[in-house]
Design a protein around this motif. Structure first.
Motif, PDB file in Angstrom:
ATOM      1  N   TRP A  68     -20.155  -7.028 -14.162  1.00  0.00           N
ATOM      2  CA  TRP A  68     -19.720  -5.285 -13.748  1.00  0.00           C
ATOM      3  C   TRP A  68     -20.888  -4.444 -14.162  1.00  0.00           C
ATOM      4  CZ3 TRP A  68     -18.917  -0.871 -15.553  1.00  0.00           C
ATOM      5  CH2 TRP A  68     -18.907   0.267 -14.741  1.00  0.00           C
ATOM      6  N   VAL A 230     -20.500   3.361  -8.317  1.00  0.00           N
ATOM      7  CA  VAL A 230     -19.729   2.937  -7.386  1.00  0.00           C
ATOM      8  C   VAL A 230     -18.417   3.484  -7.478  1.00  0.00           C
ATOM      9  CG1 VAL A 230     -17.634   1.463  -7.963  1.00  0.00           C
ATOM     10  CG2 VAL A 230     -19.717   0.491  -8.695  1.00  0.00           C
ATOM     11  N   CYS A 253     -20.983  -5.688  -6.275  1.00  0.00           N
ATOM     12  CA  CYS A 253     -20.111  -5.763  -7.671  1.00  0.00           C
ATOM     13  C   CYS A 253     -20.895  -6.135  -9.167  1.00  0.00           C
ATOM     14  CB  CYS A 253     -18.447  -6.056  -7.107  1.00  0.00           C
ATOM     15  SG  CYS A 253     -17.595  -4.701  -6.264  1.00  0.00           S
ATOM     16  N   ASN A 254     -21.131  -7.681  -8.695  1.00  0.00           N
ATOM     17  CA  ASN A 254     -20.956  -8.718  -9.436  1.00  0.00           C
ATOM     18  C   ASN A 254     -22.542  -9.256  -9.900  1.00  0.00           C
ATOM     19  OD1 ASN A 254     -18.464  -8.340 -11.006  1.00  0.00           O
ATOM     20  ND2 ASN A 254     -17.836  -9.715  -8.893  1.00  0.00           N
ATOM     21  N   ARG A 257     -26.650  -4.932  -6.669  1.00  0.00           N
ATOM     22  CA  ARG A 257     -26.684  -3.601  -5.679  1.00  0.00           C
ATOM     23  C   ARG A 257     -28.005  -3.026  -5.438  1.00  0.00           C
ATOM     24  NH1 ARG A 257     -22.655  -0.969  -9.989  1.00  0.00           N
ATOM     25  NH2 ARG A 257     -21.909  -3.183  -9.966  1.00  0.00           N
TER      26      ARG A 257
END
Length: 291
Positions: A68, A230, A253-254, A257
């Motif tokens: 993250w 986020v 998320c991981n 992005r």
């Protein structure tokens, strides 16, 4: 959460994005109570929280192994490269590509117990979703804090930076930062003295606290930028992604992005303005400070 409500405390209204100075006071005072109490615990028991509870106070958020965080960090670097102040500056672009990642690596050791400043038990996640206000006296009584998943043993500056960066717009934070420091430190000093503790003897004089804020400013700015990718997305974007495109949600998320954040900035000017304001603070502490 029901227990908290039964005590007479309520959460902020759904959709609350930023707080005002009156709403910040009860949170800062709660953190001051938490920090002072941890010092009192150590003195009364002759133990160090960071040692006694080491196995429960592990870093689970700011770490090179936390996807993250690293995914967000790459997105912040991508946004920084498009910032209007440096977009057409080859020297700045070179810095962002090669030097800025090295600068931000410093944040990884900042989250650990400090060998220089006084460490206390810190909440580390006091943004508005984890705060409850007294129903009858919301600004007079201290807030109730929930969700201690990210708690650590580190200087009070870590909590102060997170609560002020995550709950305030950058421009508002700059205007009220002096007052916020006074509110927090006055409450800390009172709490300490009521417990028989002299903050000046605990490496927590006003001067030492303000120095710690400077020493850990990069942590606050960096974390705020990453969180913005986020927490500050256009309304319901992440929820819709999770509900309709779970694979894309996981990727966002991981994994990566960057393209999503840059596209959303192009489609939503308000989101772009906010991201550039946050990243502008980061560039001020890094590129502009060094050049």
């Amino acid at each position: 959460m029901q227990n908290v409500e039964d005590m007479g405390y309520v959460a902020l209204p759904s959709g609350t994005h930023f707080l005002n100075e009156n709403q910040m006071g009860p949170i800062l005072k709660s953190l001051a109570t938490l920090h002072a109490s941890s010092i009192a615990y150590e003195k009364q028991n002759g133990k160090t929280i960071g040692v006694e509870f080491r196995k429960w106070l592990k870093e689970v958020s700011v770490d090179p192994g936390v996807e993250w965080y690293t995914t967000g960090l790459r997105a912040v670097l991508a946004v920084a490269a498009t910032h209007p102040d440096v977009l057409d500056n080859p020297e700045a672009q070179e810095f962002i590509a090669h030097e800025l990642p090295k600068c931000l690596d410093k944040v990884y050791w900042m989250v650990n117990p400090s060998p220089v400043h006084r460490n206390v038990f810190v909440h580390r996640d006091a943004w508005n979703a984890n705060v409850f206000y007294h129903k009858e006296k919301p600004y007079e009584e201290r807030s109730v804090l929930v969700d201690f998943q990210l708690c650590r043993y580190s200087p009070p500056a870590m909590d102060f930076h997170l609560v002020s960066y995550l709950n305030l717009e950058p421009s508002s934070r700059k205007k009220m930062i002096g007052s916020l420091i006074e509110t927090y430190y006055d409450a800390l000093a009172v709490e300490c003295r009521e417990m028989g503790i002299d903050p000046n003897q605990e490496q927590l004089s006003k001067q030492e606290f303000e120095q710690s804020l400077k020493d850990f400013s990069l942590f606050g700015v960096t974390y705020n930028c990453i969180a913005a990718t986020v927490l500050r997305l256009p309304e319901n974007y992440l929820k819709n992604l999770k509900d309709k495109l779970p694979e894309d949600f996981h990727r966002f998320c991981n994994v990566d992005r960057n393209a999503d954040v840059l596209r959303l900035m192009k489609d939503y000017p308000e989101f772009a303005d906010y991201m550039y304001e946050c990243v502008g603070d980061l560039l001020a502490l890094t590129y502009h400070k060094l050049n």
